[in-house]
Design an enzyme around this catalytic site. Structure first.
Site, PDB file in Angstrom:
ATOM      1  N   ARG A   1       5.359   3.168  -3.141  1.00  0.00           N
ATOM      2  CA  ARG A   1       5.617   4.588  -3.353  1.00  0.00           C
ATOM      3  C   ARG A   1       6.819   4.731  -4.254  1.00  0.00           C
ATOM      4  O   ARG A   1       7.535   3.784  -4.518  1.00  0.00           O
ATOM      5  CB  ARG A   1       5.902   5.246  -2.009  1.00  0.00           C
ATOM      6  CG  ARG A   1       4.698   5.229  -1.120  1.00  0.00           C
ATOM      7  CD  ARG A   1       5.107   5.290   0.314  1.00  0.00           C
ATOM      8  NE  ARG A   1       5.673   6.576   0.646  1.00  0.00           N
ATOM      9  CZ  ARG A   1       6.503   6.772   1.664  1.00  0.00           C
ATOM     10  NH1 ARG A   1       6.883   5.768   2.399  1.00  0.00           N
ATOM     11  NH2 ARG A   1       6.970   7.943   1.939  1.00  0.00           N
TER      12      ARG A   1
ATOM     13  N   SER B  28       0.857  -1.184   0.000  1.00  0.00           N
ATOM     14  CA  SER B  28       0.000   0.000   0.000  1.00  0.00           C
ATOM     15  C   SER B  28       0.892   1.232   0.000  1.00  0.00           C
ATOM     16  O   SER B  28       2.104   1.133   0.156  1.00  0.00           O
ATOM     17  CB  SER B  28      -0.860  -0.001   1.255  1.00  0.00           C
ATOM     18  OG  SER B  28      -0.005   0.075   2.381  1.00  0.00           O
ATOM     19  N   LYS B  29       0.273   2.385  -0.118  1.00  0.00           N
ATOM     20  CA  LYS B  29       1.025   3.649  -0.103  1.00  0.00           C
ATOM     21  C   LYS B  29       1.816   3.788   1.193  1.00  0.00           C
ATOM     22  O   LYS B  29       2.901   4.345   1.234  1.00  0.00           O
ATOM     23  CB  LYS B  29       0.058   4.837  -0.221  1.00  0.00           C
ATOM     24  CG  LYS B  29      -0.311   5.117  -1.651  1.00  0.00           C
ATOM     25  CD  LYS B  29       0.620   6.192  -2.228  1.00  0.00           C
ATOM     26  CE  LYS B  29       0.454   6.295  -3.724  1.00  0.00           C
ATOM     27  NZ  LYS B  29       1.588   6.937  -4.369  1.00  0.00           N
ATOM     28  N   ARG B  30       1.212   3.292   2.274  1.00  0.00           N
ATOM     29  CA  ARG B  30       1.834   3.419   3.584  1.00  0.00           C
ATOM     30  C   ARG B  30       3.144   2.616   3.620  1.00  0.00           C
ATOM     31  O   ARG B  30       4.111   2.993   4.246  1.00  0.00           O
ATOM     32  CB  ARG B  30       0.849   2.865   4.622  1.00  0.00           C
ATOM     33  CG  ARG B  30       1.181   3.090   6.059  1.00  0.00           C
ATOM     34  CD  ARG B  30       0.037   2.553   6.923  1.00  0.00           C
ATOM     35  NE  ARG B  30      -0.390   1.211   6.503  1.00  0.00           N
ATOM     36  CZ  ARG B  30       0.239   0.101   6.816  1.00  0.00           C
ATOM     37  NH1 ARG B  30       1.328   0.142   7.536  1.00  0.00           N
ATOM     38  NH2 ARG B  30      -0.220  -1.070   6.405  1.00  0.00           N
TER      39      ARG B  30
END
Ligand code: GLU
Length: 495
Positions: free
Chosen positions: A271, A265-267
């Site tokens: 990224r 995920s982005k977390r």
């Protein structure tokens, strides 16, 4: 095929993410360890989604990691001084969009050999075919309707203005096998693969086809890429064989999952690599961390310099289970690598952060010395202003612990200030000697003067080594800070 040549072949359709960075790094380490060549090829046949900013972010990301490609795109300045993207190397161009004539030639070869054919089926026809296959629970895939169209039929359809795609004719009843560098032998029955499209009606190649043409023309010996491509490999092998070309070795790297086993995920790691750089992660830590996402030494060692990785890395020690992206481990590695750098090096790398915090007005040697004192505690470059700012600017706010305990210490700190006035030179050793002698003379425990001195100098309970910090500030500044402390807390309980 003796010469090791690997390629990193990203599609420039978004930011340069962690998964791509890991693929690039494994290719690079593999090539470096064997004296091979690393080629960068941009797979930009998806005209609608490919962008120049994405190419730039790939180039920037690779450069940040210290990866240097022997052949591939390059950003150069033109006569007007503007950036221009070009290619260097004997097998160029290295942008697929500029290689269409090669794909057309290879398609012609396959058409002449009847290993490919023109298919005129419309989207609607194909959708209907698929629907009925699904309903009858039969094999899903192209039926082969256009396989044996005659010349006359083809001419007729063309005359009607129908634009064909090119399909590859998959041989029936055979098994396609290959040896994967991580998973070992893999076999797929050709009947599970329907005749697949290799070129769209406008002449644009499909990935599997362009990839084979380019890997062959670029003399790639080893294809190292993500596991998501494993189902493409049998198709590509059939294309190599049909074109009479040597098949490269294949290695598919495992997926990278979030710590809870879900997709990134982005977390976590989904990224841009450059976001990590902006956040204060340094090259050595990122490269070290990415290398461990799927590879380990026998002794599960954690810390490697980029040079050590080049020597130690091997595909044979890559695991088959998914790698897990662990932010905490990345942060820990970052701290480990930061503390191995010199203060001056850290300052240089953190120059943007230092500027952003308005601290670039301080002399470089002072910044370097302050960083040197604190580097053991720096986890990310972005923490530097917070960690060293108080050494330069006495206008700080005391932390809660200091506020609640300071008043009782004012008397003793004031007395110590007098003793410090005679510390000459004002060095760490001399200050320590003075403070210890003071504690002895006053018959107090050293901690009962060390802590208050720290509070007075820095307004915080934790920080750099006390005597070095005191020496760093210099006598005037240190005494001034102590004076300020006495002024702030002297009214209640002090002298
Ligand atoms: N362009 C493909 C991708 O970005 C490359 C796949 C390959 O390495 O063959 O996934």
């Amino acid at each position: 095929m003796n010469d090791i040549r690997v390629r990193f072949a990203p599609s420039p359709t978004g930011y340069f993410h962690i998964g791509s960075a890991r693929t690039a790094l494994y290719n690079w380490l593999y090539a470096r360890g064997r004296g091979g060549k690393f080629i960068l090829r941009i797979e930009d046949t998806d005209e609608a989604r490919s962008t120049v900013p994405s190419v730039r972010s790939i180039i920037k990301g690779l450069k940040f990691m210290g990866i240097k490609w022997d052949e591939g795109p390059l950003i150069v300045k033109n006569e007007k001084g503007e950036d221009e993207i070009t290619s260097v190397g004997p097998c160029g161009p290295y942008f697929q969009a500029q290689r269409r004539n090669f794909y057309t030639q290879a398609v012609d070869t396959l058409l002449s050999a009847k290993r490919a054919y023109r298919c005129f089926c419309s989207h609607e026809e194909l959708a209907a075919e698929r629907k009925s296959q699904l309903e009858s629970k039969g094999r899903v895939g192209y039926s082969g309707k256009c396989r044996d169209l005659s010349h006359a039929q083809i001419s007729q359809l063309m005359a009607e203005g129908r634009e064909p795609v090119i399909r590859f004719r998959v041989e029936e009843g055979r098994t396609v096998s290959f040896h994967d560098g991580i998973r070992g032998d893999i076999s797929v029955r050709s009947d599970e693969i329907g005749d697949f499209v290799i070129m769209r009606s406008g002449g644009l190649p499909i990935y599997n086809f362009a990839c084979v043409v380019d890997d062959h023309m670029m003399k790639i010996s080893d294809v190292i890429r993500g596991e998501d491509h494993i189902s493409n490999t049998p198709k590509q092998i059939m294309l190599y064989e049909a074109l009479g070309w040597e098949v490269p070795r294949f290695t598919h790297l495992t997926m990278i999952l979030d710590i809870d086993g879900s997709r990134l995920s982005k977390r976590s790691g989904a990224r841009s690599l450059l976001e990590y750089a902006d956040e204060g992660f340094i090259r050595e830590a990122i490269v070290n961390y990415l290398a461990l996402l799927g590879w380990a030494t026998k002794d599960s060692r954690n810390i490697f310099s980029p040079d050590e990785l080049e020597r130690e890395f091997s595909l044979s020690r890559c695991g088959q289970s998914a790698a897990v992206f662990d932010n905490d481990k990345l942060l820990w590695l970052n701290a480990q690598h930061i503390k191995n750098l010199s203060g001056a090096d850290i300052r240089r790398r953190a120059s943007a952060v230092i500027k952003e915090a308005g601290m670039d007005k301080y002399p470089e040697e002072r910044l370097t010395a302050a960083i040197e004192m604190e580097k053991e505690k720096i986890k990310k470059l972005t923490e530097i202003p917070e960690k060293i700012g108080f050494l330069f600017d006495s206008d700080f706010e005391d932390d809660a612990d200091v506020k609640s305990r300071a008043a009782d210490t004012v008397r003793i700190v004031a007395k110590l200030a007098k003793a410090l006035e005679s510390a000459e030179p004002f060095s760490g050793e001399k200050i320590e000697e003075k403070v210890r002698a003071f504690a002895k003379a006053e018959d107090i425990k050293t901690k009962d003067i060390f802590h208050p001195l720290r509070w007075a100098l820095s307004g915080r309970s934790k920080g750099p080594s006390l005597f070095h910090m005191c020496a760093f500030l210099g006598k005037d500044e240190a005494l001034q800070r102590i004076g300020g402390y006495i002024g702030r807390y002297g009214g209640s309980g002090g002298e």
